[in-house]
Design a protein around this motif. Structure first.
Motif, mmCIF file in Angstrom:
data_model
loop_
_atom_site.group_PDB
_atom_site.id
_atom_site.type_symbol
_atom_site.label_atom_id
_atom_site.label_comp_id
_atom_site.label_asym_id
_atom_site.label_seq_id
_atom_site.Cartn_x
_atom_site.Cartn_y
_atom_site.Cartn_z
ATOM 1 N N SER A 31 0.828 -1.210 0.000
ATOM 2 C CA SER A 31 0.000 0.000 0.000
ATOM 3 C C SER A 31 0.862 1.259 0.000
ATOM 4 N N SER A 32 2.047 1.181 0.598
ATOM 5 C CA SER A 32 2.955 2.333 0.582
ATOM 6 C C SER A 32 3.512 2.552 -0.812
ATOM 7 N N CYS A 33 3.803 1.465 -1.516
ATOM 8 C CA CYS A 33 4.270 1.584 -2.904
ATOM 9 C C CYS A 33 3.185 2.208 -3.781
ATOM 10 N N LEU A 34 1.939 1.808 -3.567
ATOM 11 C CA LEU A 34 0.831 2.390 -4.323
ATOM 12 C C LEU A 34 0.694 3.874 -4.014
ATOM 13 N N HIS A 35 0.892 4.239 -2.738
ATOM 14 C CA HIS A 35 0.864 5.646 -2.340
ATOM 15 C C HIS A 35 1.919 6.448 -3.106
ATOM 16 N N VAL A 36 3.110 5.892 -3.230
ATOM 17 C CA VAL A 36 4.191 6.578 -3.943
ATOM 18 C C VAL A 36 3.844 6.718 -5.419
ATOM 19 N N LEU A 37 3.263 5.679 -6.007
ATOM 20 C CA LEU A 37 2.910 5.720 -7.426
ATOM 21 C C LEU A 37 1.846 6.778 -7.722
ATOM 22 N N GLN A 76 12.039 -1.132 -3.528
ATOM 23 C CA GLN A 76 13.129 -1.496 -2.630
ATOM 24 C C GLN A 76 13.356 -0.413 -1.579
ATOM 25 N N GLY A 77 13.226 0.848 -1.998
ATOM 26 C CA GLY A 77 13.394 1.947 -1.055
ATOM 27 C C GLY A 77 12.332 1.931 0.029
ATOM 28 N N VAL A 78 11.082 1.677 -0.375
ATOM 29 C CA VAL A 78 9.990 1.603 0.599
ATOM 30 C C VAL A 78 10.197 0.409 1.530
ATOM 31 N N SER A 79 10.604 -0.727 0.962
ATOM 32 C CA SER A 79 10.853 -1.919 1.774
ATOM 33 C C SER A 79 11.958 -1.671 2.793
ATOM 34 N N CYS A 80 13.001 -0.972 2.365
ATOM 35 C CA CYS A 80 14.111 -0.668 3.268
ATOM 36 C C CYS A 80 13.656 0.260 4.400
ATOM 37 N N MET A 81 12.768 1.211 4.086
ATOM 38 C CA MET A 81 12.260 2.113 5.110
ATOM 39 C C MET A 81 11.507 1.337 6.187
ATOM 40 N N PHE A 82 10.642 0.399 5.768
ATOM 41 C CA PHE A 82 9.903 -0.402 6.732
ATOM 42 C C PHE A 82 10.817 -1.365 7.477
ATOM 43 N N SER A 83 11.772 -1.967 6.759
ATOM 44 C CA SER A 83 12.700 -2.897 7.412
ATOM 45 C C SER A 83 13.521 -2.190 8.471
ATOM 46 N N SER A 84 13.939 -0.958 8.169
ATOM 47 C CA SER A 84 14.713 -0.185 9.135
ATOM 48 C C SER A 84 13.884 0.115 10.376
ATOM 49 N N TYR A 85 12.614 0.489 10.168
ATOM 50 C CA TYR A 85 11.748 0.778 11.305
ATOM 51 C C TYR A 85 11.500 -0.473 12.145
ATOM 52 N N ILE A 86 11.272 -1.601 11.485
ATOM 53 C CA ILE A 86 11.034 -2.858 12.197
ATOM 54 C C ILE A 86 12.243 -3.241 13.033
ATOM 55 N N GLN A 87 13.430 -3.176 12.428
ATOM 56 C CA GLN A 87 14.641 -3.553 13.151
ATOM 57 C C GLN A 87 14.917 -2.609 14.320
ATOM 58 N N ILE A 198 7.666 12.340 8.351
ATOM 59 C CA ILE A 198 8.796 12.008 9.212
ATOM 60 C C ILE A 198 10.100 12.412 8.528
ATOM 61 N N PRO A 199 11.149 12.691 9.292
ATOM 62 C CA PRO A 199 12.345 13.334 8.743
ATOM 63 C C PRO A 199 13.262 12.452 7.899
ATOM 64 N N GLU A 200 13.116 11.123 7.917
ATOM 65 C CA GLU A 200 14.010 10.282 7.140
ATOM 66 C C GLU A 200 13.950 10.640 5.656
ATOM 67 N N LEU A 201 15.088 10.503 4.963
ATOM 68 C CA LEU A 201 15.194 10.921 3.568
ATOM 69 C C LEU A 201 14.164 10.223 2.686
ATOM 70 N N VAL A 202 14.072 8.900 2.801
ATOM 71 C CA VAL A 202 13.123 8.159 1.965
ATOM 72 C C VAL A 202 11.699 8.624 2.236
ATOM 73 N N ALA A 203 11.398 8.889 3.501
ATOM 74 C CA ALA A 203 10.048 9.349 3.853
ATOM 75 C C ALA A 203 9.750 10.710 3.242
ATOM 76 N N ARG A 204 10.739 11.608 3.260
ATOM 77 C CA ARG A 204 10.533 12.938 2.659
ATOM 78 C C ARG A 204 10.345 12.826 1.155
ATOM 79 N N ILE A 205 11.139 11.983 0.518
ATOM 80 C CA ILE A 205 11.035 11.819 -0.936
ATOM 81 C C ILE A 205 9.676 11.258 -1.327
ATOM 82 N N THR A 206 9.180 10.318 -0.519
ATOM 83 C CA THR A 206 7.918 9.650 -0.853
ATOM 84 C C THR A 206 6.697 10.297 -0.197
ATOM 85 N N SER A 207 6.916 11.410 0.514
ATOM 86 C CA SER A 207 5.816 12.087 1.215
ATOM 87 C C SER A 207 5.064 11.124 2.132
#
Length: 222
Positions: A31-37, A76-87, A198-207
């Motif tokens: 759903s986050s990927c769809l949001h970005v699209l 992959q960028g969205v997946s990495c953002m979620f993986s980082s948050y999970i970890q 949120i301030p993370e780079l990927v989050a800013r790029i993807t709104s």
């Protein structure tokens, strides 16, 4: 909610809690990927790349390949953002649930148990950014046990806990892609306060936007 018990967290629940949390967060990647699209700048980028390469190469293969690679990179960028948050979460409070939630004043962690299996979680802590409020955290219910009233019961467990301890309100944060959670919180009585990126780079790029909700306990009693 037949045969579902909501109880305080026990140390033996740790791995089950982590599994419920990880599964719940991971399912938001599509759903986050769809949001970005759906973002205008994303669509503009894909169209510009496609048209530029089509004009320069006179072939459909190169622009199609380029757009496909861009889409894969975005996922992959969205997946990495979620993986980082999970970890980060697993190595922070979810690795120290007892210390963080059960040994801290005015904090607690609960699980929803069905037939001896943990199927949902919720927690709360004194809010760091909003004085006099309790923050609802780590709300998650397994997909197999949704639409059974478990999430609502977990929410009410937190609001009852907050009211008993004299808090004036409960706040929480959820993401723009978690539409099911938003509907649940609004049905319980939470009101949207604000949206922010949120301030993370990927989050800013993807709104990637977070939403703050608040439930005023005195109003909820009327």
């Amino acid at each position: 909610m037949a045969e579902v018990q909501i109880r305080r967290y026990e140390d033996d629940d740790e791995e089950d809690v982590k599994d419920v949390f990880t599964l719940g967060m991971s399912e938001h990647v599509p759903s986050s990927c769809l949001h970005v699209l759906k973002l205008p700048r994303t669509q503009m980028l894909l169209v510009c790349v496609f048209c530029a390469l089509l004009a320069s190469s006179k072939s459909l293969l190169l622009p199609i390949l380029a757009v496909t690679l861009l889409l894969a990179a975005g996922r992959q960028g969205v997946s990495c953002m979620f993986s980082s948050y999970i970890q980060t979460s697993l190595h922070k409070d979810l690795n120290n649930i007892r210390q963080t939630y059960l040994e801290t004043p005015n904090a607690c962690f609960w699980v929803a148990e069905s037939h001896g299996q943990v199927v949902g979680t919720v927690a709360c802590l004194p809010a760091e950014q909003v004085n006099g409020c309790l923050e609802l955290k780590r709300m998650s219910v397994k997909p197999s046990h949704r639409r059974q009233g478990i999430a609502k019961a977990l929410c009410l467990t937190v609001t009852d806990f907050a009211r008993e301890r004299g808090y004036t309100a409960v706040v929480l944060y959820t993401s723009i892609v978690q539409t099911g959670a938003q509907k649940l919180y609004e049905r319980v009585g939470f009101k949207k306060v604000r949206e922010f990126v949120i301030p993370e780079l990927v989050a800013r790029i993807t709104s990637f936007t977070l939403i703050e909700y608040r439930l005023d306990l005195q109003q909820s009693e009327n």
